[in-house]
Motif scaffolding. Sequence first.
Motif, mmCIF file in Angstrom:
data_model
loop_
_atom_site.group_PDB
_atom_site.id
_atom_site.type_symbol
_atom_site.label_atom_id
_atom_site.label_comp_id
_atom_site.label_asym_id
_atom_site.label_seq_id
_atom_site.Cartn_x
_atom_site.Cartn_y
_atom_site.Cartn_z
ATOM 1 N N GLU A 83 -11.605 0.764 -1.151
ATOM 2 C CA GLU A 83 -11.339 1.593 0.022
ATOM 3 C C GLU A 83 -10.003 2.315 -0.103
ATOM 4 O O GLU A 83 -9.068 1.833 -0.757
ATOM 5 C CB GLU A 83 -11.353 0.734 1.293
ATOM 6 N N LEU A 84 -9.924 3.483 0.564
ATOM 7 C CA LEU A 84 -8.667 4.222 0.613
ATOM 8 C C LEU A 84 -7.655 3.460 1.458
ATOM 9 O O LEU A 84 -8.004 2.803 2.443
ATOM 10 C CB LEU A 84 -8.894 5.610 1.209
ATOM 11 N N GLN A 85 -6.391 3.563 1.074
ATOM 12 C CA GLN A 85 -5.322 2.893 1.802
ATOM 13 C C GLN A 85 -4.486 3.929 2.551
ATOM 14 O O GLN A 85 -3.986 4.888 1.970
ATOM 15 C CB GLN A 85 -4.432 2.111 0.823
ATOM 16 N N GLU A 86 -4.338 3.753 3.865
ATOM 17 C CA GLU A 86 -3.538 4.678 4.664
ATOM 18 C C GLU A 86 -2.058 4.330 4.512
ATOM 19 O O GLU A 86 -1.656 3.181 4.732
ATOM 20 C CB GLU A 86 -3.942 4.612 6.135
ATOM 21 N N VAL A 87 -1.244 5.332 4.158
ATOM 22 C CA VAL A 87 0.175 5.077 3.893
ATOM 23 C C VAL A 87 1.104 5.854 4.828
ATOM 24 O O VAL A 87 2.331 5.680 4.753
ATOM 25 C CB VAL A 87 0.533 5.426 2.432
#
Length: 268
Positions: A171-175
Amino acid sequence: MAIAALHSASSGLSALSTSIDVIANNLANSNNAGFKASRANFEDLLYEEKMQPGVENENGDQRPAGLYVGLGTRVSNTQLDFKTGSPQQTDRPLDVMINGNGFFQVNITRGEETTAYTRSGNFFINSEGDLVLGNSNGPRLEPNINIPADAEDVTISDDGRVYVTIPGEAELQEVGQFEVANFINPHGLKQIGGNLYLESDASGPPTVGNPNTDNFGSLIQSTLEASNVDPVTELVELIKAQRAFEMNSQTIQAADSTLEVVSNLRRF
């Protein structure tokens, strides 16, 4: 006398010279991403009142109009045009355009740390992984967004959320989250160069929020906002300013000829 004409024409030359300077700056920045064109506005100076309107004569009739002689012109202000420039796709993930109202916020130092505002969206990652504006000083984006060193890809949504792809994670990681600012009077912002503006008393305080909400524009990734300078319009304005400059110089020559005639009266 022609003295007033000399001073009026000289004020016109000075004001038109400033106008030409503004046009030259617009043309010089026609390829500057996020640049906003300026326009010089003029205003007339004081008037010498020789006769007042409405004054009654001996017959009780009123003068229908007064007699006023103007004393020239000056540049009252330069007005920014915040019309959105055309989108230019770059395919670079850290190029971001605001499609609509709003400014990016960056942290700068001018004696002390303060927030500056920009429409330019060419961002880079510095040595610490922070997003910085791609001008000569590289100020950090506010609020700070840090990209992990092992991130392989960066995705920015239209509402400003920043995601990265981390190896081994599905999954994409929100930064981080972009925030944009808006002003009730953006024309009152102070221009300081570097594609940056500062808040002023005329602009009012900023209203800050997330992109694509309320009155804020949405973000477009891998796209830059081109300068909104129209070279054709600027060249037409340059020609008009040149011709007006020439006419004012001819006024000075005419006034000088009139004064020369007056000064030579003693010879006859």
